[in-house]
Write a protein that holds these residues in place. Structure first.
Motif, mmCIF file in Angstrom:
data_model
loop_
_atom_site.group_PDB
_atom_site.id
_atom_site.type_symbol
_atom_site.label_atom_id
_atom_site.label_comp_id
_atom_site.label_asym_id
_atom_site.label_seq_id
_atom_site.Cartn_x
_atom_site.Cartn_y
_atom_site.Cartn_z
ATOM 1 N N PRO A 207 -17.120 -16.982 34.072
ATOM 2 C CA PRO A 207 -16.536 -17.851 35.096
ATOM 3 C C PRO A 207 -17.372 -19.111 35.290
ATOM 4 O O PRO A 207 -18.583 -19.122 35.074
ATOM 5 C CB PRO A 207 -16.575 -16.968 36.358
ATOM 6 C CG PRO A 207 -16.719 -15.575 35.864
ATOM 7 C CD PRO A 207 -17.486 -15.659 34.589
ATOM 8 N N GLU A 208 -16.696 -20.174 35.709
ATOM 9 C CA GLU A 208 -17.399 -21.439 35.959
ATOM 10 C C GLU A 208 -18.422 -21.249 37.070
ATOM 11 O O GLU A 208 -18.148 -20.632 38.102
ATOM 12 C CB GLU A 208 -16.400 -22.526 36.354
ATOM 13 C CG GLU A 208 -17.042 -23.893 36.527
ATOM 14 C CD GLU A 208 -16.020 -24.975 36.821
ATOM 15 O OE1 GLU A 208 -16.434 -26.090 37.177
ATOM 16 O OE2 GLU A 208 -14.810 -24.699 36.702
ATOM 17 N N VAL A 209 -19.622 -21.758 36.837
ATOM 18 C CA VAL A 209 -20.716 -21.629 37.797
ATOM 19 C C VAL A 209 -20.737 -22.851 38.699
ATOM 20 O O VAL A 209 -20.701 -23.990 38.218
ATOM 21 C CB VAL A 209 -22.070 -21.484 37.077
ATOM 22 C CG1 VAL A 209 -23.215 -21.434 38.079
ATOM 23 C CG2 VAL A 209 -22.075 -20.227 36.206
ATOM 24 N N ALA A 210 -20.770 -22.634 40.008
ATOM 25 C CA ALA A 210 -20.861 -23.728 40.975
ATOM 26 C C ALA A 210 -22.283 -23.740 41.541
ATOM 27 O O ALA A 210 -22.618 -22.929 42.404
ATOM 28 C CB ALA A 210 -19.845 -23.537 42.088
ATOM 29 N N PRO A 211 -23.137 -24.651 41.085
ATOM 30 C CA PRO A 211 -24.546 -24.600 41.482
ATOM 31 C C PRO A 211 -24.827 -25.056 42.901
ATOM 32 O O PRO A 211 -25.888 -24.749 43.449
ATOM 33 C CB PRO A 211 -25.227 -25.527 40.476
ATOM 34 C CG PRO A 211 -24.154 -26.473 40.049
ATOM 35 C CD PRO A 211 -22.881 -25.682 40.071
ATOM 36 N N GLY A 212 -23.899 -25.797 43.507
ATOM 37 C CA GLY A 212 -24.175 -26.297 44.850
ATOM 38 C C GLY A 212 -25.379 -27.222 44.831
ATOM 39 O O GLY A 212 -25.538 -28.048 43.931
ATOM 40 N N PRO A 213 -26.299 -27.070 45.804
ATOM 41 C CA PRO A 213 -27.439 -27.979 45.894
ATOM 42 C C PRO A 213 -28.612 -27.590 44.998
ATOM 43 O O PRO A 213 -29.650 -28.264 45.015
ATOM 44 C CB PRO A 213 -27.848 -27.852 47.365
ATOM 45 C CG PRO A 213 -27.515 -26.432 47.708
ATOM 46 C CD PRO A 213 -26.248 -26.125 46.938
ATOM 47 N N HIS A 214 -28.469 -26.541 44.207
ATOM 48 C CA HIS A 214 -29.601 -26.022 43.445
ATOM 49 C C HIS A 214 -29.776 -26.775 42.126
ATOM 50 O O HIS A 214 -28.800 -27.135 41.473
ATOM 51 C CB HIS A 214 -29.408 -24.529 43.186
ATOM 52 C CG HIS A 214 -29.144 -23.749 44.435
ATOM 53 N ND1 HIS A 214 -30.149 -23.399 45.319
ATOM 54 C CD2 HIS A 214 -27.995 -23.283 44.977
ATOM 55 C CE1 HIS A 214 -29.624 -22.740 46.339
ATOM 56 N NE2 HIS A 214 -28.318 -22.663 46.159
ATOM 57 N N PRO A 215 -31.029 -27.011 41.707
ATOM 58 C CA PRO A 215 -31.271 -27.645 40.407
ATOM 59 C C PRO A 215 -30.612 -26.834 39.287
ATOM 60 O O PRO A 215 -30.574 -25.606 39.338
ATOM 61 C CB PRO A 215 -32.804 -27.607 40.281
ATOM 62 C CG PRO A 215 -33.305 -27.524 41.687
ATOM 63 C CD PRO A 215 -32.285 -26.729 42.439
ATOM 64 N N VAL A 216 -30.105 -27.543 38.284
ATOM 65 C CA VAL A 216 -29.352 -26.912 37.207
ATOM 66 C C VAL A 216 -30.145 -26.950 35.912
ATOM 67 O O VAL A 216 -30.798 -27.946 35.584
ATOM 68 C CB VAL A 216 -27.994 -27.619 37.014
ATOM 69 C CG1 VAL A 216 -27.295 -27.129 35.749
ATOM 70 C CG2 VAL A 216 -27.107 -27.399 38.230
ATOM 71 N N ALA A 217 -30.083 -25.851 35.152
ATOM 72 C CA ALA A 217 -30.631 -25.809 33.795
ATOM 73 C C ALA A 217 -29.626 -25.101 32.908
ATOM 74 O O ALA A 217 -28.959 -24.157 33.342
ATOM 75 C CB ALA A 217 -31.970 -25.071 33.771
#
Length: 225
Positions: A207-217
C-alpha cells in the motif's frame, strides 16, 4: 546525536511480500499438523490454552485450530497466535524451507551502524522468537549479533506512544537520541509523540505509504543517523 536505532521489520528491513506470501501461508498450512504432533508439549499446550481463553472458552483442539486460522486471516495481533506462528516458522527455517528476507541496503546500513557503535534494536508485532529467526536465517548469514535487543507487542501496541516511552526507558537513553524506523505513519506518530526521532521508509511496495511530517528514505543508504 543518535545513540540507538529501533527498527520495524515489515516494509522497513524486509519485504512485505515475504511475510504475507511466505511466512503467513506457511504457518497456516502447517498449523493443523503442528498442533496434532506437538500439542502436548508444555510450551505448545500453554499457548493453546491461552488462545482458548481468548476465544471464549470451551473449544476442542480442532475447533481451536479453526479459530487460530481465522485469526491469521484477520491478521490479529494476539500473543498466543504470534508465539505459535514463531514455533512453526522455527521448524521451517531449520528445515531450510525458506530464508528470512532482509533488503541488501538494510544489511549494509545495520552493519555500518553497528561498526560505528550505534546500538540496534528491533520492534515488531511479530514475536521476539520470530524476529530472531528471521534475522538469524538470511542469505547474508546470521545477523542477530548486530542487535542489542528485541521488542514485540508485549511492551505495548506499535501505535501507542506509551510503548515507545517504555522502550526508551529500557534503553536508558534520552528519547531524542533514539531513532525509530518504520513504514507506518501511525507508528511513527506514536514514536514522535514519545520524543523519539523518526524516519519513514518508502520502498514502493504494498500500500502507498503516507509519511506525514516524518523524514523520508527510500532505503537505508539514504539514512544518515
Amino acid at each position: 546525536m543518535v545513540q540507538a536505532i529501533v527498527t520495524d521489520i515489515e516494509g522497513t528491513t524486509s519485504s512485505l511480500s515475504f511475510v504475507k506470501e511466505v511466512l503467513f501461508p506457511y504457518s497456516a498450512r502447517q498449523l493443523p499438523g503442528f498442533v496434532r504432533a506437538h500439542g502436548q508439549r508444555p510450551e505448545v499446550r500453554q499457548l493453546l490454552d491461552e488462545a482458548r481463553q481468548l476465544a471464549g472458552g470451551a473449544l476442542d483442539d480442532e475447533q481451536l485450530v479453526a479459530t487460530l486460522l481465522r485469526w491469521m486471516d484477520e491478521d490479529r495481533k494476539l500473543g498466543p497466535l504470534k508465539a505459535l506462528q514463531g514455533l512453526i516458522w522455527e521448524e521451517g527455517y531449520r528445515q531450510g524451507d525458506f530464508q528470512g528476507h532482509v533488503y541488501e541496503d538494510a544489511v549494509r546500513g545495520l552493519r555500518e551502524w553497528h561498526a560505528r557503535g550505534i546500538r540496534l534494536y528491533v520492534y515488531s508485532s511479530g514475536s521476539v522468537r520470530a524476529q530472531k529467526l528471521l534475522f538469524g536465517h538470511t542469505r547474508f548469514g546470521d545477523l542477530t549479533p548486530l542487535f542489542r535487543g528485541y521488542f514485540d507487542t508485549g511492551i505495548g501496541g506499535k501505535k501507542e506512544s506509551a510503548s515507545y516511552a517504555a522502550i526508551v526507558r529500557e534503553l536508558g537513553l534520552p528519547a531524542a537520541e533514539v531513532l525509530f524506523l518504520s513504514d507506518v505513519r501511525e507508528e511513527l506518530d506514536a514514536a514522535a509523540a514519545a520524543g523519539l526521532r523518526t524516519a519513514c521508509l518508502v520502498r514502493g511496495e504494498g500500500p502507498e505509504v503516507a509519511p506525514g511530517p516524518h523524514p523520508v528514505a527510500h532505503g537505508f543508504d539514504e539514512l544518515q543517523p
